[in-house]
Write an enzyme that holds these catalytic residues in place. Structure first.
Site, PDB file in Angstrom:
ATOM      1  N   ASP A 362       0.820  -1.204   0.000  1.00  0.00           N
ATOM      2  CA  ASP A 362       0.000   0.000   0.000  1.00  0.00           C
ATOM      3  C   ASP A 362       0.864   1.268   0.000  1.00  0.00           C
ATOM      4  OD1 ASP A 362      -2.626   1.174   0.252  1.00  0.00           O
ATOM      5  OD2 ASP A 362      -2.156   1.634   2.340  1.00  0.00           O
ATOM      6  N   GLU A 391       2.003   0.348  -4.793  1.00  0.00           N
ATOM      7  CA  GLU A 391       1.039   1.361  -5.210  1.00  0.00           C
ATOM      8  C   GLU A 391       1.700   2.732  -5.237  1.00  0.00           C
ATOM      9  OE1 GLU A 391      -3.246   3.244  -3.769  1.00  0.00           O
ATOM     10  OE2 GLU A 391      -1.650   2.871  -2.347  1.00  0.00           O
TER      11      GLU A 391
END
Ligand code: CA
Length: 652
Positions: A362, A391
C-alpha cells in the site's frame, strides 16, 4: 535456577469455539495445523492477580514461529508482557543462540534477536527467561522447515481479480459480529461492515477460475479493531492476525491452498506505512519514536515527488514520508531499526505461513524509501521468483519507474521492487476512451505517448495494468455505461503488455453512477449474501447486458490464459490515425493485431501501412466475433469497436 514451563503457554486447544471470545484468548496455530491457546495477560490482571516479573504472562510472541533455512540468519522475536524488559534471556537449541537483546523505554516490550545457523535443526527452541530472585520460565518457540512448494509470484501469465473481502460474499454469517470488536455489521451503511469474508471467497473460487483469472488480490484481511469505518481493512491493529470477521489465520492459509488447487495465486495486500489508531502501539508505543511526529497527528502531504525531486525541502520530504495517512492511521517510523525488522519479518512470515503468490504494498511513496529498498531486497533475496507490486499513484511514468527494480536512478536509489501499478497508462486509457476529439491529433495520442515512455522502466512487462480499482470510479461508470467502450477497455487490458487487474463485479458492469463514494464503488457483489434477489454467480436476475458482459469477460480472459504471445510476446504500436489505435503482439510462433476504433463510423485500415508486421500473413481471425478477415481485401474496423485478430500465415 529452577526451570518450569510457563503455566499458560501453549496448552493444546482443540476447541475452536474458545477462540470466539475474542481477545480473551490469542490463538496461535503452528504450521503442522495444531491449535494452541495462549492466555492473555490482560485477563489475568482483570482477575486481580498481581504479576511479578519472572512470572509475567506473555501477552504475545511475534512472530509466532519461524523457519530454518532462510538466507538472513537473524530473527527478531518481540515478547510483550508486563514488566518483561528486566528479564534475561537464553536459548538452548543446536545452531540457535541469542545474539542480542534490545530493551526499550516501554518495559512491556522485549526484543530478542536469535542467530539461526544455516544448519540449525527445525524443532522447538526453549527460550529461557530469568531474573534475580525469581523463578525462571521457558517459552517454547517453534522453528519449522521451510515449505518445499515453489513460491513463484504472479507474472504476465496471470490475470488478477481484485476483491474487497467485506463486499464480495458472506460465506459465514456467524462471524459477522464478533464479541469484543466494535463496528458491528450494518449492511445498509455504505461505510459499514457488510459481512463478506474468507469463506465467501473460498466458496466462489470456481467462479473466479471459470472467468479466466489466475490470481486474486484481496484488500487487507488483518485485524481492524477500529470503532468504525473498518471494512476497508487498511487500519490494521494486529499485523499477525486475520480479522475474525473475515476468518482466521488458518482459514486464510486454507484459502491460499484451495486457490492454488484451482490455478489461482493469492496476492496479499500489506500495509507497512501505517497502522490503525487502535493498535496497541499507539497507546503503548515501544519507544518514543515508534510513531512519526511524536505519536501525535500531523496530516501527511501527498507530495510523492519529494522522493526524487532534487530541489525538495527537508520539511516537505518529511511531511510526505512521515505525516499520517489520516488521524485514524498513524504513520510508522520505519527508521527505527527494531520496527523495520518487525515489518520485514512480518511480510516474510505471511509469505511462508500462507504460501502467498505475491504482495501488494500500500501507499508505496509515503513509506520511508530507504526502508522500502531494504524490505523489497530482503523479500526478493529469500524468494527470488516472487513478485511484489507497489502502489505509486502517479500518472507520470518518471515517478512510477523510479521504484522498479533495476532502475538506475539519478540519486543512486536502488530498489528491489519488481512491479508497480501502471497508473500512467490507466489515466491515459480513461482519457482515450472518454475525451472529446481534440482539434489536433487523436483521442488516443496520450495513451500512445505514455506507452512509448516504457523505456523508463527496466521491465515494463512486469507492470500491473488496470482500468479501475477499489479507490477509483468503476470503469463502466467512467465510460458512461457504454458497452462498446467497456469492451474496448477490457480487450486493451487482456492484450497490452503487463499483468491485467480487474476489480470484482466489473464482469457484470457494476457501476457507481453519480457518486465517487468509496462505499458505493465497493458495493456488495450480487449473490454473495443469502437472500440476495440477484445472483451473479448463477446468473439469476441479471440483465441481458450484464450476462453478455460476463460471458464476454469469460471468453476474453480464458482466451488470454493460453495466449502465450500476450504473456511473453513483443509489442509494437502504430501512431494513432483519426479514431483508431492499432498495435501488435508477436513472437516467432504467433502474431496478434489489435485495432480499436472509437469513432462513430467504420474505418478501413490500409494494410500496407502495417506491412512490417503483416508480412507473411494472409488472414486474421477475430477472437471476439469469430469472423475471419482476408487481409488483402481490406480490414474494416466497425464503428466503436475493437478487432482482436489472430494472424494466419499465407501470401495474400
Ligand atoms: Ca461473514
Amino acid at each position: 535456577g529452577q526451570r518450569k514451563h510457563h503455566a499458560l503457554v501453549l496448552a493444546p486447544c482443540d476447541d475452536f469455539s474458545v477462540m470466539r471470545s475474542y481477545r480473551t484468548g490469542l490463538a496461535a496455530a503452528d504450521a503442522t495445523g495444531g491449535y494452541y491457546m495462549r492466555a492473555v495477560w490482560i485477563s489475568i490482571l482483570a482477575l486481580g492477580i498481581a504479576a511479578t516479573a519472572a512470572a509475567a504472562d506473555l501477552a504475545s510472541v511475534e512472530p509466532r514461529n519461524w523457519w530454518t533455512g532462510f538466507e538472513h540468519r537473524e530473527l527478531q522475536i518481540l515478547f510483550t508482557g508486563p514488566e518483561i524488559c528486566g528479564l534475561s534471556v537464553r536459548a538452548d537449541h543446536p545452531g540457535v543462540r541469542v545474539a542480542r537483546t534490545e530493551r526499550v523505554a516501554n518495559c512491556r516490550y522485549l526484543f530478542v534477536y536469535l542467530d539461526i545457523a544455516s544448519d540449525a535443526e527445525p524443532g522447538t527452541v526453549n527460550i529461557e527467561f530469568s531474573a534475580p530472585g525469581q523463578e525462571d520460565f521457558v517459552e517454547p518457540y517453534v522453528l519449522l522447515p521451510r515449505r518445499e512448494e515453489s513460491r513463484t509470484g504472479f507474472s504476465t501469465e496471470d490475470a488478477i481479480y481484485l476483491i474487497t473481502p467485506d463486499r464480495f460474499a458472506n460465506g459465514d454469517p456467524g462471524n459477522d459480529a464478533i464479541e469484543g470488536l466494535p463496528d458491528k455489521p450494518d449492511r445498509d451503511n455504505p461505510f459499514g461492515r457488510h459481512g463478506g469474508d474468507i469463506a465467501g471467497i473460498e466458496a466462489h473460487l470456481d467462479y473466479i477460475a471459470e472467468l479466466g483469472f489466475t490470481a486474486v488480490w484481496v484488500n487487507p484481511l488483518l485485524e481492524n479493531a477500529m470503532p468504525k469505518y473498518s471494512y476497508h481493512g487498511y487500519a490494521i491493529t494486529d499485523l499477525y492476525t486475520v480479522d475474525p470477521r473475515f476468518g482466521s489465520n488458518e482459514h486464510f492459509r486454507a484459502l491460499v491452498a484451495a486457490a492454488r488447487d484451482r490455478g489461482i495465486k493469492v496476492i496479499m495486500d500489506q500495509v507497512d506505512n501505517h497502522v490503525g489508531s487502535s493498535h496497541d502501539w499507539i497507546a503503548e508505543p515501544p519507544t518514543a519514536d515508534w510513531i512519526n511526529f511524536g505519536n501525535s497527528f500531523v496530516y501527511g502531504s501527498r507530495a510523492r515527488t519529494t522522493n526524487m525531486d532534487p530541489y525538495a525541502a527537508r520539511t516537505d520530504i518529511r511531511l510526505n514520508a512521515d505525516g499520517w495517512f489520516s488521524r485514524s492511521m498513524p504513520d510508522l517510523n520505519q527508521n527505527n531499526a527494531l520496527l523495520a525488522d518487525y515489518l520485514i519479518q512480518n511480510s516474510i512470515w505471511w509469505i511462508e505461513f500462507a504460501g502467498l503468490g505475491g504482495i501488494r504494498q500500500d501507499t508505496y511513496p509515503h513509506n520511508d524509501k530507504h526502508f522500502m529498498a531494504e524490505w523489497s531486497r530482503r523479500i526478493m533475496t529469500e524468494y527470488p521468483d516472487f513478485n511484489i507490486v507497489g502502489e505509486e499513484w502517479s500518472s507520470n511514468p518518471v515517478v512510477t519507474s523510479y521504484w522498479q527494480a533495476g532502475k538506475v536512478n539519478h540519486d543512486g536509489y536502488v530498489s528491489s521492487l519488481p512491479s508497480v501499478f501502471d497508473f500512467p497508462v490507466q489515466a491515459a486509457l480513461l482519457e482515450a476512451l472518454t475525451a472529446t476529439k481534440p482539434d489536433q491529433g487523436t483521442v488516443w495520442d496520450p495513451l500512445y505517448e505514455v506507452i512509448g515512455m516504457d523505456f523508463l522502466y527496466p521491465d515494463p512487462n512486469n507492470l500491473v495494468i488496470f482500468a479501475d480499482n477499489h479507490d477509483k470510479s468503476r470503469i463502466y461508470t467512467v465510460v458512461d455505461e457504454d458497452p462498446d467502450l467497456f469492451r474496448m477497455a477490457m480487450v486493451f487490458l487482456a492484450t497490452m503488455r503487463g499483468i491485467p487487474q480487474v476489480y470484482y463485479g466489473t464482469e457484470i458492469l457494476m457501476s457507481n453512477p453519480g457518486t465517487e463514494s468509496h462505499g458505493i464503488i465497493r458495493s456488495d457483489f450480487p449473490g454473495g449474501w443469502d437472500g440476495d434477489s440477484r445472483n451473479a454467480f448463477t446468473g439469476k436476475g441479471l440483465t441481458q447486458s450484464e450476462r453478455d458482459a460476463q460471458q464476454f469477460m469469460r471468453m476474453l480472459f480464458n482466451w488470454r490464459k493460453s495466449a502465450a504471445v500476450v504473456h511473453h510476446g513483443k509489442f509494437m504500436h502504430y501512431t494513432p490515425l483519426e479514431d483508431t489505435y492499432v498495435y501488435f503482439r508477436y513472437d516467432a510462433e504467433a502474431s496478434l493485431m489489435i485495432a480499436m476504433n472509437r469513432g462513430t463510423s467504420a474505418v478501413d485500415l490500409d494494410a500496407k501501412r502495417f506491412s512490417e508486421r503483416l508480412q507473411g500473413f494472409a488472414y486474421g481471425s477475430d477472437v471476439l466475433s469469430g469472423k475471419r478477415y482476408d487481409i488483402a481485401s481490406g480490414l474494416t474496423v466497425p464503428a466503436r469497436s475493437v478487432l482482436l485478430l489472430e494472424l494466419e500465415p499465407g501470401t495474400p
